[in-house]
Design a protein around this motif. Structure first.
Motif, PDB file in Angstrom:
ATOM      1  N   ASN A 226       0.858  -1.184   0.000  1.00  0.00           N
ATOM      2  CA  ASN A 226       0.000   0.000   0.000  1.00  0.00           C
ATOM      3  C   ASN A 226       0.891   1.229   0.000  1.00  0.00           C
ATOM      4  O   ASN A 226       2.097   1.126  -0.256  1.00  0.00           O
ATOM      5  CB  ASN A 226      -0.997  -0.035   1.165  1.00  0.00           C
ATOM      6  CG  ASN A 226      -0.328   0.015   2.530  1.00  0.00           C
ATOM      7  OD1 ASN A 226       0.874   0.268   2.636  1.00  0.00           O
ATOM      8  ND2 ASN A 226      -1.107  -0.238   3.573  1.00  0.00           N
ATOM      9  N   LYS A 227       0.345   2.386   0.330  1.00  0.00           N
ATOM     10  CA  LYS A 227       1.148   3.615   0.223  1.00  0.00           C
ATOM     11  C   LYS A 227       2.376   3.572   1.142  1.00  0.00           C
ATOM     12  O   LYS A 227       3.430   4.082   0.804  1.00  0.00           O
ATOM     13  CB  LYS A 227       0.286   4.831   0.571  1.00  0.00           C
ATOM     14  CG  LYS A 227      -0.617   5.254  -0.571  1.00  0.00           C
ATOM     15  CD  LYS A 227      -1.147   6.661  -0.349  1.00  0.00           C
ATOM     16  CE  LYS A 227      -2.276   6.984  -1.317  1.00  0.00           C
ATOM     17  NZ  LYS A 227      -3.594   6.448  -0.852  1.00  0.00           N
ATOM     18  N   GLU A 228       2.202   2.947   2.313  1.00  0.00           N
ATOM     19  CA  GLU A 228       3.280   3.023   3.302  1.00  0.00           C
ATOM     20  C   GLU A 228       4.178   1.790   3.335  1.00  0.00           C
ATOM     21  O   GLU A 228       5.353   1.882   3.632  1.00  0.00           O
ATOM     22  CB  GLU A 228       2.696   3.221   4.717  1.00  0.00           C
ATOM     23  CG  GLU A 228       1.900   4.498   4.918  1.00  0.00           C
ATOM     24  CD  GLU A 228       0.393   4.287   4.766  1.00  0.00           C
ATOM     25  OE1 GLU A 228      -0.096   3.207   5.134  1.00  0.00           O
ATOM     26  OE2 GLU A 228      -0.281   5.193   4.242  1.00  0.00           O
ATOM     27  N   GLN A 229       3.578   0.621   3.115  1.00  0.00           N
ATOM     28  CA  GLN A 229       4.319  -0.600   3.412  1.00  0.00           C
ATOM     29  C   GLN A 229       4.239  -1.607   2.279  1.00  0.00           C
ATOM     30  O   GLN A 229       3.399  -1.513   1.384  1.00  0.00           O
ATOM     31  CB  GLN A 229       3.687  -1.301   4.636  1.00  0.00           C
ATOM     32  CG  GLN A 229       3.793  -0.586   5.936  1.00  0.00           C
ATOM     33  CD  GLN A 229       2.764  -1.160   6.904  1.00  0.00           C
ATOM     34  OE1 GLN A 229       1.563  -0.915   6.746  1.00  0.00           O
ATOM     35  NE2 GLN A 229       3.216  -1.926   7.872  1.00  0.00           N
ATOM     36  N   SER A 230       5.078  -2.610   2.393  1.00  0.00           N
ATOM     37  CA  SER A 230       5.030  -3.728   1.465  1.00  0.00           C
ATOM     38  C   SER A 230       5.335  -4.995   2.250  1.00  0.00           C
ATOM     39  O   SER A 230       6.301  -5.029   3.004  1.00  0.00           O
ATOM     40  CB  SER A 230       6.068  -3.501   0.364  1.00  0.00           C
ATOM     41  OG  SER A 230       6.136  -4.635  -0.440  1.00  0.00           O
ATOM     42  N   LEU A 231       4.493  -6.004   2.143  1.00  0.00           N
ATOM     43  CA  LEU A 231       4.686  -7.225   2.929  1.00  0.00           C
ATOM     44  C   LEU A 231       4.261  -8.456   2.139  1.00  0.00           C
ATOM     45  O   LEU A 231       3.462  -8.379   1.211  1.00  0.00           O
ATOM     46  CB  LEU A 231       3.859  -7.169   4.213  1.00  0.00           C
ATOM     47  CG  LEU A 231       4.515  -6.581   5.465  1.00  0.00           C
ATOM     48  CD1 LEU A 231       3.533  -6.667   6.604  1.00  0.00           C
ATOM     49  CD2 LEU A 231       5.799  -7.320   5.831  1.00  0.00           C
ATOM     50  N   VAL A 232       4.789  -9.601   2.578  1.00  0.00           N
ATOM     51  CA  VAL A 232       4.529 -10.846   1.857  1.00  0.00           C
ATOM     52  C   VAL A 232       3.556 -11.719   2.654  1.00  0.00           C
ATOM     53  O   VAL A 232       3.701 -11.856   3.863  1.00  0.00           O
ATOM     54  CB  VAL A 232       5.864 -11.587   1.622  1.00  0.00           C
ATOM     55  CG1 VAL A 232       5.622 -12.972   1.080  1.00  0.00           C
ATOM     56  CG2 VAL A 232       6.731 -10.791   0.658  1.00  0.00           C
ATOM     57  N   PHE A 233       2.560 -12.281   1.962  1.00  0.00           N
ATOM     58  CA  PHE A 233       1.538 -13.121   2.609  1.00  0.00           C
ATOM     59  C   PHE A 233       1.534 -14.523   2.015  1.00  0.00           C
ATOM     60  O   PHE A 233       1.813 -14.693   0.833  1.00  0.00           O
ATOM     61  CB  PHE A 233       0.142 -12.506   2.400  1.00  0.00           C
ATOM     62  CG  PHE A 233      -0.076 -11.231   3.155  1.00  0.00           C
ATOM     63  CD1 PHE A 233      -0.761 -11.222   4.354  1.00  0.00           C
ATOM     64  CD2 PHE A 233       0.408 -10.024   2.654  1.00  0.00           C
ATOM     65  CE1 PHE A 233      -0.959 -10.050   5.055  1.00  0.00           C
ATOM     66  CE2 PHE A 233       0.214  -8.839   3.349  1.00  0.00           C
ATOM     67  CZ  PHE A 233      -0.472  -8.860   4.556  1.00  0.00           C
ATOM     68  N   ASP A 234       1.190 -15.502   2.851  1.00  0.00           N
ATOM     69  CA  ASP A 234       0.967 -16.854   2.332  1.00  0.00           C
ATOM     70  C   ASP A 234      -0.283 -16.838   1.457  1.00  0.00           C
ATOM     71  O   ASP A 234      -1.259 -16.178   1.794  1.00  0.00           O
ATOM     72  CB  ASP A 234       0.737 -17.842   3.489  1.00  0.00           C
ATOM     73  CG  ASP A 234       2.023 -18.118   4.249  1.00  0.00           C
ATOM     74  OD1 ASP A 234       3.108 -17.813   3.700  1.00  0.00           O
ATOM     75  OD2 ASP A 234       1.941 -18.618   5.382  1.00  0.00           O
ATOM     76  N   VAL A 235      -0.256 -17.607   0.372  1.00  0.00           N
ATOM     77  CA  VAL A 235      -1.424 -17.608  -0.517  1.00  0.00           C
ATOM     78  C   VAL A 235      -2.481 -18.597  -0.010  1.00  0.00           C
ATOM     79  O   VAL A 235      -2.173 -19.511   0.749  1.00  0.00           O
ATOM     80  CB  VAL A 235      -1.032 -17.954  -1.978  1.00  0.00           C
ATOM     81  CG1 VAL A 235      -0.196 -16.845  -2.570  1.00  0.00           C
ATOM     82  CG2 VAL A 235      -0.321 -19.293  -2.056  1.00  0.00           C
ATOM     83  N   LEU A 236      -3.713 -18.382  -0.443  1.00  0.00           N
ATOM     84  CA  LEU A 236      -4.805 -19.300  -0.082  1.00  0.00           C
ATOM     85  C   LEU A 236      -4.828 -20.494  -1.026  1.00  0.00           C
ATOM     86  O   LEU A 236      -5.310 -21.569  -0.697  1.00  0.00           O
ATOM     87  CB  LEU A 236      -6.160 -18.604  -0.207  1.00  0.00           C
ATOM     88  CG  LEU A 236      -6.488 -17.451   0.729  1.00  0.00           C
ATOM     89  CD1 LEU A 236      -7.855 -16.902   0.388  1.00  0.00           C
ATOM     90  CD2 LEU A 236      -6.459 -17.920   2.176  1.00  0.00           C
ATOM     91  N   GLY A 237      -4.365 -20.267  -2.238  1.00  0.00           N
ATOM     92  CA  GLY A 237      -4.370 -21.286  -3.279  1.00  0.00           C
ATOM     93  C   GLY A 237      -3.547 -20.719  -4.411  1.00  0.00           C
ATOM     94  O   GLY A 237      -2.898 -19.683  -4.238  1.00  0.00           O
ATOM     95  N   TYR A 238      -3.598 -21.365  -5.564  1.00  0.00           N
ATOM     96  CA  TYR A 238      -2.692 -20.918  -6.621  1.00  0.00           C
ATOM     97  C   TYR A 238      -3.407 -20.265  -7.795  1.00  0.00           C
ATOM     98  O   TYR A 238      -2.816 -20.006  -8.834  1.00  0.00           O
ATOM     99  CB  TYR A 238      -1.801 -22.093  -7.069  1.00  0.00           C
ATOM    100  CG  TYR A 238      -0.996 -22.592  -5.889  1.00  0.00           C
ATOM    101  CD1 TYR A 238       0.008 -21.792  -5.348  1.00  0.00           C
ATOM    102  CD2 TYR A 238      -1.296 -23.796  -5.271  1.00  0.00           C
ATOM    103  CE1 TYR A 238       0.717 -22.199  -4.224  1.00  0.00           C
ATOM    104  CE2 TYR A 238      -0.593 -24.217  -4.151  1.00  0.00           C
ATOM    105  CZ  TYR A 238       0.413 -23.411  -3.630  1.00  0.00           C
ATOM    106  OH  TYR A 238       1.100 -23.812  -2.510  1.00  0.00           O
TER     107      TYR A 238
END
Ligand SMILES: [Zn+2]
Lengths: 456, 237
Positions: free
Chosen positions: A256-268
């Motif tokens: 987003n405007k302030e941050q960048s982060l990595v998330f586990d996916v729900l599926g592919y």
């Protein structure tokens, strides 16, 4: 003061819920019907929840509702939702009753999360006014009930209160522009450099510019009308997203405007990413920063895929919900199967037999569904079960799929017998919302057959 | 053989693409013109054998009326010359006098035929239709927001046996004048009724005695006729 008939209806309905639960029944629909019977304008008198989050859209509603509810509860909110119940008036009423005090004069939970069927918006939002509304996407759906996308769009436009904060998918140029006067946060899944565009679907629900009727240019077409568009003759184009995501090494990187982060996916699949993004956007709106969202999401033992998959002796069995009568949801699954070319596949398509006692079926939706995707060398068997197997055969034939690949049986439970286990190593069981038990029984029968017949 | 599909990219809702599938399979040699919304219709300057248009949204109905208005005389003369028209669902509304919405606002149609349409959104009229055309039983699906009313029913296409016709109060379905056929029965009507379709396609020059996959379509048709006759099936799903 609430009218006396409302209070009576409220208490009777609540007692009905309690009684049904004592009997071990879910009671997510009937008590709502009772309330409406006793007080036809029941919904008008329900207390406004302290915070009301609604989720609507053609596909992904249930997944998003479950996801955001789980996260909010983990984060310590008291919450009521209709994740287990119906997404029409009756189910919504039951949820609202459970969120209210005994006599129905005030809301007693922090948040109410409602999955709302698009069609009933005008009967809900004028009374239970959502603070935040997630619109996952809009596609054509059941012809009998939903007609076409512009109609659903109109229903939503008429019903959504002007203060409601919207969360929309910027890659859906139909739903992202709904209610232009409302505040909104949008999300987008950036195209990968080598991402395949799907331009061969039978239906695309947005072809012309809604402002000037020029033919839109798809700068990127992920599937159907999902992607990035611009009008060559006016300023209409896909909106710039507040939350941008990209898939890197099977993780979702969100910025987003302030941050960048990595998330586990729900599926592919992109649809899985969109559901996750909708949820992340909601928490963002609620004031969580991305890091806090990541912490909360990682706490969850969420089902990492919408597919229910098992593997026995090298044979993979997958149950997939296709939503009967919905050409888009079914085409998305056919598209998934056509890309699993490393597996020799059999597909089991079963009818919603439960309806057949009173209804025939309008099968016009077959002709908007991309059966062409199944015309692949690795799709060795297509097996039909239930009352529409003759229609299905016609559709398979007209699609140009060799009829030798089609087998069928009037009894859907017999489909397991028709799978040629010497031929295939992936079996997909495609069911609708009403025949999940049948799909599970078919899987059970297949597992038994594999145990006996397959020597690993 | 030249077949013009009018605006199939937007006017082919509710399974109309199925009709196109069987048409293409049956006439592999034909020239198919897919006229898009912002194109000049091919029929404006050329001869055609068949013009097809299917259901669309209520907003696009208005756009189509605008697009076709310059060609009313041409369309009339094609009808007079016995050119085949196959117009389904609410595409029929476009050719009538006007379309009236729920607030009573009227949009003028092409004004070619003596009927008009009224919209009743959000009410949806759904029906299975069992009817008879020259003693042949036909089956169809209806799913629509509009009803068609006419001052006279002399041009109705066929009699409905079960279901309803152009509106809920009549058993007269469709509109036929010369070779112009309008019907609210949705695609895949041609696939649902192979024997009817065979006769119809013969009028257009089809020479074989069976359609592609005729046997498969006929089996499905026979099952559906039995179902649509059976009172146990609710007719308004
Ligand atoms: Zn434009």
């Amino acid at each position: 003061m609430k009218p006396i008939r409302y209070t009576i209806a409220f208490v009777v309905s609540r007692l009905t819920i309690i009684a049904l639960r004592r009997l071990g029944r879910n009671g997510t629909h009937f008590p709502g019907a009772v309330a409406m019977r006793l007080c036809p304008d029941f919904i008008k008198h329900l207390p406004q929840p302290k915070k009301l989050i609604a989720i609507t859209g053609t596909n992904g509603k249930t997944t998003v509702t479950n996801l955001v509810s789980d996260v909010l509860m983990n984060a310590g909110y008291t919450l009521s939702n209709n994740a287990m119940g119906s997404n029409i008036q009756e189910g919504i009423i039951v949820t609202a009753i459970l969120a209210s005090s005994f006599f129905g004069d005030r809301s007693v939970v922090d948040v109410v999360v409602l999955e709302v069927d698009e069609r009933i918006s005008p009967r809900i939002y004028p009374y239970l006014k959502p603070d935040i509304l997630i619109v996952t996407n809009l596609f054509r759906d059941s012809y009998r009930r939903n007609a076409h996308v512009e109609f659903i769009q109109m229903m939503l436009e008429q019903a959504i209160p002007s203060h409601t904060q919207l969360i929309v998918n910027a890659d859906d140029p139909i739903s992202s522009y709904i209610c232009p006067g409302n505040p909104r946060i949008s999300f987008s899944l950036k195209a990968l450099e080598d991402e395949e565009q799907i331009k061969d679907s039978r239906i695309v629900d947005l072809i012309y510019c809604p402002k000037c009727q020029s033919e839109l240019v798809y700068d990127f077409q992920r599937y159907h009308h999902i992607g990035q568009v611009h009008c060559p003759h006016c300023d209409f184009k896909s909106m710039k997203a507040d939350l941008e995501a990209v898939v890197i090494n099977q993780k979702l990187s969100v910025k987003n405007k302030e941050q960048s982060l990595v998330f586990d996916v729900l599926g592919y699949n992109p649809t899985d990413h969109y559901n996750l993004l909708a949820s992340i956007a909601l928490f963002n709106v609620l004031g969580f920063d991305l890091e806090a969202i990541q912490v909360e999401l990682n706490k969850l033992k969420i089902v990492k895929t919408r597919f229910d998959q098992v593997e026995i002796k090298g044979k993979q069995i997958t149950i997939m919900m296709t939503k009967d009568q919905n050409p888009i949801a079914t085409s998305r699954i056919f598209d998934y199967i056509r890309h699993q070319s490393n597996r020799r596949s059999a597909l089991i398509l079963i009818n919603e037999n439960s309806e057949h006692h009173t209804l025939s079926e309008n099968n016009a939706w077959y002709y908007d569904t991309d059966f062409e995707y199944l015309n692949k060398d690795h799709v060795l068997q297509i097996i039909g079960g239930g009352h529409r197997i003759l229609d299905l055969k016609v559709k398979i034939a007209l699609t140009g799929i060799p009829l030798e690949r089609y087998q069928s049986t009037w009894n859907e439970l017999d489909t397991a017998k028709l799978v040629d286990l010497s031929l295939v190593d992936a079996i997909y069981i495609l069911n609708g919302t009403k025949n999940i038990p049948e799909a599970k029984q078919i899987r059970k029968d297949l597992i038994e057959r594999i145990e006996v017949e397959v020597h690993a | 053989m030249i077949i013009e599909m009018l605006y199939p990219e937007i006017a082919s809702l509710y399974g109309e693409k199925g009709n196109l599938d069987i048409l293409k399979l049956s006439f592999p040699e034909a020239l198919f013109i897919m006229t898009k919304l912002n194109d000049e219709p091919y029929f404006a300057k050329h001869e055609v054998d068949l013009i097809v248009m299917g259901p669309t949204s209520e907003d696009f109905q208005k756009v189509i009326i605008k697009r076709l208005s310059p060609y009313i005389n041409r369309i009339q003369s094609l009808v007079n010359q016995n050119v085949h028209f196959w117009i389904t669902g609410n595409a029929m509304d476009i050719f009538g006098a006007y379309i009236e919405d729920e607030e009573g606002n009227r949009v003028l149609g092409l004004g070619m035929f003596d009927y008009h349409a009224c919209l009743y959104r959000p009410k949806r009229f759904n029906s299975y239709v069992l009817g008879k055309i020259d003693e042949m039983e036909v089956v169809g699906f209806k799913s629509q927001f509009s009803q068609i009313f006419s001052s006279q029913n002399i041009h109705s296409w066929f009699k409905v046996v079960r279901g309803f016709g152009l509106n809920e109060k009549t058993m007269d379905e469709g509109f036929k004048i010369n070779n112009f056929i309008g019907t609210q029965c949705l695609g895949p009507f041609w696939i649902l009724n192979p024997d009817f379709t065979l006769n119809y396609f013969k009028e257009l020059g089809y020479v074989k005695e069976e359609l592609p996959y005729h046997k498969e379509m006929l089996e499905a048709y026979q099952q559906r006729v039995i179902e649509f006759k059976n009172e146990k099936y609710i007719n308004y799903p």
